[in-house]
Each structure stands twice: as structure tokens, then as C-alpha cells.
Design a protein around this motif. Sequence first.
Motif, short mmCIF file in Angstrom:
data_model
loop_
_atom_site.label_atom_id
_atom_site.label_comp_id
_atom_site.label_asym_id
_atom_site.label_seq_id
_atom_site.Cartn_x
_atom_site.Cartn_y
_atom_site.Cartn_z
N HIS A 1 0.52 -1.78 0.05
CA HIS A 1 -0.12 -0.27 -0.18
C HIS A 1 1.32 1.30 -0.10
O HIS A 1 2.09 0.94 -0.70
CB HIS A 1 -0.79 0.04 1.11
CG HIS A 1 -1.93 -1.10 1.32
ND1 HIS A 1 -2.46 -1.24 0.63
CD2 HIS A 1 -1.62 -2.33 1.87
CE1 HIS A 1 -3.07 -3.21 0.30
NE2 HIS A 1 -2.21 -3.70 2.15
N GLU B 1 -2.92 0.56 7.74
CA GLU B 1 -2.37 -0.20 6.86
C GLU B 1 -0.64 -0.26 6.58
O GLU B 1 0.28 0.11 6.54
CB GLU B 1 -2.55 -1.05 6.27
CG GLU B 1 -2.29 -2.84 6.20
CD GLU B 1 -2.82 -3.69 4.87
OE1 GLU B 1 -3.75 -3.25 4.42
OE2 GLU B 1 -2.12 -4.28 4.63
N HIS C 1 2.09 -6.82 4.70
CA HIS C 1 1.09 -6.34 4.54
C HIS C 1 0.41 -6.37 6.30
O HIS C 1 1.43 -7.38 7.21
CB HIS C 1 -0.05 -7.06 4.75
CG HIS C 1 0.12 -7.19 2.58
ND1 HIS C 1 -0.74 -6.26 2.39
CD2 HIS C 1 1.21 -7.87 1.87
CE1 HIS C 1 -0.18 -6.12 0.62
NE2 HIS C 1 0.45 -7.22 1.07
ZN LIG Z 1 -2.89 -5.23 3.09
#
Ligand SMILES: [Zn+2]
Length: 243
Positions: free
Chosen positions: A57, A72, A125
Motif C-alpha cells: 500500500h 495499514e 501487510h
Molecule cells: Zn494489505
Amino acid sequence: MPVRLEIRLFLTGCKRTLRLNRQILAFATLAALSTLAAAQVPPAPFTRFVVVLDAAHGGDDSGGRFKSGQSEKAFTLALNVRLRSLLAARGIAVVTTRESDAAVDPNRRAEIANHANAQACLSLHASETGGGIHLFASSLAPTSAVRFAAWKTAQAPWVTRSLALAGVLNSSLQHAGLAVTLDRTALPVVDSMTCPAIAVEVAPERIAGKQIKSALDDPAYQSRVASALAAALLEWRSEARQP
Ligand SMILES: [Zn+2]
């Protein structure tokens, strides 16, 4: 000088030159053969051990949003920084796909990883669902190496190595007292990587799978996770160095 003598001297000279030429030729052949032999001996195994860290991300893509208010994308970047410094302190070269809150296209991430010729690629993640650490290997069926793998299935020849890497990560995380779940999934970034690649999803630490013991924004928890991942990569490096 009488011609005959001249010819004889010339002939002797020729013979000597010939003999010399033959010696030079023999020497040159020997030299050429030894060069050839040297070329046939595989070079000493010196591959730089490189780890790719992919903080998932970033930019417009915040990823999950946590109860603490943290996103996140911020968590993965923070874990990326922790892990990178632990690895760098142990002499491991690290290549990252992003170093700031920037949007990086999945193809670009894989491109960076593949260019690095890494021995391990971790895509980071985080999720508030579940507990402990979730390790995901690609769900692509393992194939033998192909010369031109399609981009989206480039990971296929690496799946076996990726599963081995997941095994090393699993034991290190468990050794640090963290709960681990192993799974396989289709992730565009991992599926396009040509290295042993695992997606590491960090979830809160829970007591008996329920009550939160360590939240994602707990620095001590982040540090434990980073240390266990770094220990696994050190183990992976020592395994890679064995003949
Ligand atoms: Zn993720």
C-alpha cells in the motif's frame, strides 16, 4: 660466404625457428588449454545476499484502517524501516519498493524486486482480523524454470523455494512465541516476483485467539515481529551459503 654454407646455415636457422615455433605453439596451446580449463571451472559461489522488502500500500491506497486510527500503509512502512535496520546491522543488503508514503504500482514493485536478484522477498501487510502472523505463499502451481515466464506467473518456478522460505519464517516466528498461520493465495505482486517470495501479514497478538494481547500499534510487538523476521532471514542466508 659460400652459398652452400649459407644455405646450410639458413636451413639450420629454419630448423631452429621451426623448433622454436613448435615450442611457442606448444606453450600457446598449453596456455589456451589452461584458460579453457579455468573457464570451465565454475566461479566461486559469490552471490550477494539481497533481501527485498515491499511495504504494501501507500499514497492513495491506505490499505486497511485500524481502530487505533493508524492505516495499514503506515504500519507496513514502519515495519519495513525496523526490519531494514535490523538486517543492515547484520550486513544484509536490503532493497525496498518504497521509502515514503508513495503509491507504487504492483508491477513496479515486482520490477524492483526482480531487478534486485534477491534471495528473499517479503511483501509486508497488516490486518486486525485474526491473530499472529499470516504467511502467504503464491497459490501458483510450482513449475520448472522456464526461459520466458509470463509476468503474472513469474513466481511459478520459485514456488518451491518460497514454501521453504515460509518454513524458515514460520519456525523463527514460533520460536519468538508468535502464532503463525500458513496459507497460499493469489497476490499480483508476489505472483510476479522471481525470487523466494512471501506475503507477511501481521495481525494483533491474541490470547487464545480472542482478546488482544499486543495491538498492531504496540512498538514492543512490532519490534518482536521485526526481530523474528530478521532472525529467519539470517537463518535463510546461512542455508543459502551451504553447498
Ligand atoms: Zn494489505
